[in-house]
Structure formats: C-alpha cells, structure tokens
Design an enzyme around this catalytic site. Sequence first.
Site, PDB file in Angstrom:
ATOM      1  N   ASP A 127       0.832  -1.219   0.000  1.00 21.83           N
ATOM      2  CA  ASP A 127       0.000   0.000   0.000  1.00 21.83           C
ATOM      3  C   ASP A 127       0.858   1.257   0.000  1.00 21.83           C
ATOM      4  OD1 ASP A 127      -1.010  -0.395   3.500  1.00 21.83           O
ATOM      5  OD2 ASP A 127       0.900  -0.568   2.456  1.00 21.83           O
ATOM      6  N   HIS A 169      -0.346  12.305   5.981  1.00 21.44           N
ATOM      7  CA  HIS A 169      -0.644  11.032   6.648  1.00 21.44           C
ATOM      8  C   HIS A 169       0.578  10.392   7.289  1.00 21.44           C
ATOM      9  CE1 HIS A 169      -4.663  11.155   5.102  1.00 21.44           C
ATOM     10  NE2 HIS A 169      -4.297  10.997   3.851  1.00 21.44           N
ATOM     11  N   GLY A 177      -0.961   6.171   3.633  1.00 15.79           N
ATOM     12  CA  GLY A 177      -1.667   6.917   2.589  1.00 15.79           C
ATOM     13  C   GLY A 177      -0.758   7.549   1.552  1.00 15.79           C
ATOM     14  N   ASP A 204      -7.733  19.484   2.768  1.00 13.70           N
ATOM     15  CA  ASP A 204      -7.693  18.295   1.904  1.00 13.70           C
ATOM     16  C   ASP A 204      -8.961  17.466   2.153  1.00 13.70           C
ATOM     17  OD1 ASP A 204      -5.178  16.420   0.602  1.00 13.70           O
ATOM     18  OD2 ASP A 204      -6.891  15.301   1.414  1.00 13.70           O
ATOM     19  N   HIS A 206      -9.128  14.445   2.826  1.00 10.35           N
ATOM     20  CA  HIS A 206      -8.858  13.441   3.865  1.00 10.35           C
ATOM     21  C   HIS A 206      -8.445  14.089   5.189  1.00 10.35           C
ATOM     22  CE1 HIS A 206      -8.177  11.305   0.009  1.00 10.35           C
ATOM     23  NE2 HIS A 206      -8.664  10.265   0.660  1.00 10.35           N
ATOM     24  N   ASP A 293      -8.008  17.348  -3.593  1.00 11.06           N
ATOM     25  CA  ASP A 293      -8.765  16.147  -3.993  1.00 11.06           C
ATOM     26  C   ASP A 293     -10.234  16.223  -3.613  1.00 11.06           C
ATOM     27  OD1 ASP A 293      -7.067  13.965  -1.529  1.00 11.06           O
ATOM     28  OD2 ASP A 293      -7.913  15.986  -1.358  1.00 11.06           O
ATOM     29  N   TYR A 332      -5.765  14.627  -7.553  1.00  5.30           N
ATOM     30  CA  TYR A 332      -5.433  13.567  -8.517  1.00  5.30           C
ATOM     31  C   TYR A 332      -5.985  13.855  -9.899  1.00  5.30           C
ATOM     32  CZ  TYR A 332      -4.200  11.811  -4.036  1.00  5.30           C
ATOM     33  OH  TYR A 332      -3.643  11.723  -2.781  1.00  5.30           O
TER      34      TYR A 332
HETATM   35  C1  M7Y Z   1      -3.243   6.039  -4.013  1.00  3.97           C
HETATM   36  C2  M7Y Z   1      -3.944   7.337  -3.684  1.00  3.97           C
HETATM   37  C3  M7Y Z   1      -3.016   8.352  -3.053  1.00  3.97           C
HETATM   38  C4  M7Y Z   1      -4.612   7.879  -4.933  1.00  3.97           C
HETATM   39  N1  M7Y Z   1      -6.003   7.542  -4.723  1.00  3.97           N
HETATM   40  C5  M7Y Z   1      -7.091   7.668  -5.717  1.00  3.97           C
HETATM   41  C6  M7Y Z   1      -7.070   8.947  -6.470  1.00  3.97           C
HETATM   42  C7  M7Y Z   1      -6.579   8.619  -7.857  1.00  3.97           C
HETATM   43  C8  M7Y Z   1      -6.384   7.168  -7.952  1.00  3.97           C
HETATM   44  C9  M7Y Z   1      -6.989   6.551  -6.732  1.00  3.97           C
HETATM   45  C10 M7Y Z   1      -6.232   7.111  -3.486  1.00  3.97           C
HETATM   46  O1  M7Y Z   1      -7.321   6.829  -2.997  1.00  3.97           O
HETATM   47  N2  M7Y Z   1      -5.080   7.042  -2.814  1.00  3.97           N
HETATM   48  C11 M7Y Z   1      -4.993   6.542  -1.493  1.00  3.97           C
HETATM   49  C12 M7Y Z   1      -4.924   5.167  -1.309  1.00  3.97           C
HETATM   50  C13 M7Y Z   1      -4.843   4.664  -0.018  1.00  3.97           C
HETATM   51  C14 M7Y Z   1      -4.840   5.523   1.085  1.00  3.97           C
HETATM   52  C15 M7Y Z   1      -4.906   6.918   0.896  1.00  3.97           C
HETATM   53  C16 M7Y Z   1      -4.995   7.447  -0.380  1.00  3.97           C
HETATM   54  C17 M7Y Z   1      -5.094   8.913  -0.600  1.00  3.97           C
HETATM   55  C18 M7Y Z   1      -4.754   9.805   0.388  1.00  3.97           C
HETATM   56  C19 M7Y Z   1      -4.867  11.259   0.216  1.00  3.97           C
HETATM   57  O2  M7Y Z   1      -5.102  11.798  -0.864  1.00  3.97           O
HETATM   58  N3  M7Y Z   1      -4.693  12.009   1.336  1.00  3.97           N
HETATM   59  O3  M7Y Z   1      -4.794  13.361   1.293  1.00  3.97           O
HETATM   60 ZN    ZN Z   2      -6.451  13.655   0.229  1.00  4.40          ZN
END
Ligand code: M7Y
Ligand code: ZN
Length: 403
Positions: A127, A169, A177, A204, A206, A293, A332
């Site tokens: 992860d 994070h 994260g 943000d 999150h 995001d 993203y």
């Molecule tokens: C791998 C990424 C960071 C990208 N993403 C999406 C967007 C685009 C493709 C999938 C996620 O959900 N992510 C995550 C995966 C697991 C845990 C946390 C995050 C995001 C954290 C964050 O943005 N904090 O501010």
């Molecule tokens: Zn975020």
Amino acid sequence: EENDQNVLHKDASPVYQTDVNGDTGGSNTIRKGLLPEKKVVYVCSADFLSECDRIAKVPFRASITHALIEAYGLLSRMSVVPPKPATFEEICHFHSTDYIECLQRLCQDDDPDKYDEEAEEFGLGYDCPADEGVYDSASWAAGGTLTAAEHLVSGQCSVAINWAGGWHHAKRDSAAGFCYINDIVLGILKLRTKYDRVLYVDIDLHHGDGVEDAFCATSKVMTVSFHKYSPGFFPGTGNLSDTGIGKGAGYTVNVPLNEGCQDENFYRVFEKVMDIVKIKFDPEAVVCQCGADGLAGDPMDSFNLTTLSLAKCVQYLLNWSVPLLLLGGGGYHIPNTARCWTHITSVVTGTKLSSDIPEHRYFTLYGPDYDLMISPGNRADTNTPSHIKNVIAQISENLENLQ
Ligand SMILES: CC1(C)CN(C2CCCC2)C(=O)N1c1ccccc1/C=C/C(=O)NO
Ligand SMILES: [Zn+2]
C-alpha cells in the site's frame, strides 16, 4: 517573448489600492492582499520540480502546476527560492531513525521480495511501496517545506508556498496513505522555534491524521482538519469527538463532512469554525495544507468543491496578517489541481487573472474549455443544514472551554 516572466498575463492587472499619497499606480502603490511586493516566497527549482514530478500518484503534477503559475506571469510577483533536500538529521527531528533507515534501505533495494517483517512494521509494502526514488522525492518535498518555513522564521516573507509539500498522513515511525515523510510536521517544528502558538489548517478531502497525531498532546499547536468522514473512508479518524489529549485536550479540532460537499457549505463551516479558533487560540503563525482532492472532477469523486471555496479559505487566513505557510497535498485530477493552486497563488499575490488559460507547454491538458475556473458536478450535497449546524455547535462548545 509572450510569456516573459516580467509581462503579466494580458488581462492580469494587479488589484491596486490607492497608496499613502492617494494616487494609484507607481512603484510605491500598496497591492491588495496587504503584502508588499516580493513578500511571498515560492519554493522552486529545476531539480526540485524533476524530483517532485516523480511522486508516484501525481506524476508531473509539480511541473504542470509550476508551468501554469509561470504562464500567468505570477513568478515576477514572488521571490523564487531554490530548496535543498531535507537531510537525514532534519527528517529525524520528527521521524524515528529506525523508520527512515528502513525507508532508505528499501528504496535502494530492487528485489521484489524486499518487503520483510520490518518493512511491514513501518507501513512499507504494497500500500505504500518503497520504490526507487521514493526517498529522494519525499526528502526534496520536505526540504521545500523546511526552506519555506525558514524564510518565514527569518522574517524574509509573510507568506511562503510549497505546492509539492503537504504529505499529511505520514507518522513518526510509519508511512501511510502514500505519505512517507511528514513535511508538514517538520515545517511546524521549524516555525515553533520562533512562534509560541502555531495553527495547522487542513482542507484536503482526507483527515490530516499524521499532523494531528504529532501534536495531539500539546497546547502549542492547534490542528483543525476539514474532511470527508464516513464509514470505510480513509483514514477513518477525525470525528467530532477527537479533540486532543492531556495538555492538548481541546487543541485538536475535527470537522467531519459528508459526501458531495459543495463550496457554499464548505466555506460556511470553515468561516464559522475559524472565527472561533482565531478568538480562542490567537495563533502567531499558520500552516495550511491545501489538498485539492475535494474538487469536482477529482477521481476521489467525493466532495464537489470548486477552487472558489478553497481560494476563499486561503484569503480568509491571509486577512489575519500572520505568517502563513501554504502547502499542497492530495489532488489527482492534475489539471484541476494546477488550476486550484494557481488560483490560490494569484490570491496570495493580489493578482487578478484572466479565466482564459494562457498558451503554454501543457495548454492541451486544459481542454475542452481552456478555462481557469471549474464547475461543480450535479451530485447532491448530502450535508444537511442540521448536520452543519450540529458540527459548528459541537465545535464551538468544545472550544468554549479552552482557557
Ligand atoms: C493512491 C492514492 C493516493 C490515490 N487515490 C485515488 C485517487 C486517484 C487514484 C486513486 C487514493 O485513494 N489514494 C490513497 C490510497 C490509499 C490511502 C490513501 C490514499 C489517498 C490519500 C490522500 O489523498 N490524502 O490526502
Ligand atoms: Zn487527500
């Protein structure tokens, strides 16, 4: 050349107030935004951009953002400062040496089976992969935030910007994260060498859990996070009842919001909560993580914000006229994230921008509208008036008891 950095974008006109002698224009005119010329430090260099472009989940976002800021002629209104990567010693002012040594070791190891038990212990694995270059890009991003914070501490500027920072994070001894080095905590620790009370604000999508964890037991740093809070949504922390511990009781503020949050509700909650925070905590410096995001169009597909509310939040903090450190974070949909942080940079420098994206290297990414502004999607805002009212009431009650 059209994009000569000294030529403001054709429609961009600095928003002037009359100066002390009552006339507008001329070198001694005071720009709106209460910031004299060049009192904004913008951390950037070619090395910095190429290192931060390698951050896995946001490829080339650093360069794309910078190119739009440059195309709008905003660089001439800031002091561009080249950062150095954070050193191992600087990084370990927050992180444990065991974790950082493990991160460095794994990033140098190209064995696909390198994730041993120790790796798992430090949150490194499938992860949060420790791929080649992860340590370098994370240490450059952290160096950018430290350089920005140093310029605030030295009094060389009132606002400092690192759009490649904001990795909220990361924990003292683990990645989380996709955050490996918590540049925000390092920046706050740097500000604390001069300022007694430092406020952290996180807009943000999150919860800013890594920063909250770092300072949850102290009254010297107040953390305020606005985020989506719902079952199964990462990281799962940041409920209203999460208010800090020990000496830090009451100095952690969480603003849990529901799916579909739009500009009107987001800014209404932000303003009400921050009004109370200002009175009760009266910060001497502020750090704001401006993760994008939560914007409409982001693949997170959760909130439904536009850059207008995020920029209004930053304008609100600017009006406090205390040293302000602005950082990036999530985001993203890369062109929308670039739009957002360019919009915020224009607010900070008191510059009006044309909504027509200027011709530049990445122009084609902004189609089909080629407009700086984004529109909300048509998903409903599930934050009911009573939810908003209850969140604000609960938070003001929690803060009321603050000495
Ligand atoms: C791998 C990424 C960071 C990208 N993403 C999406 C967007 C685009 C493709 C999938 C996620 O959900 N992510 C995550 C995966 C697991 C845990 C946390 C995050 C995001 C954290 C964050 O943005 N904090 O501010
Ligand atoms: Zn975020």
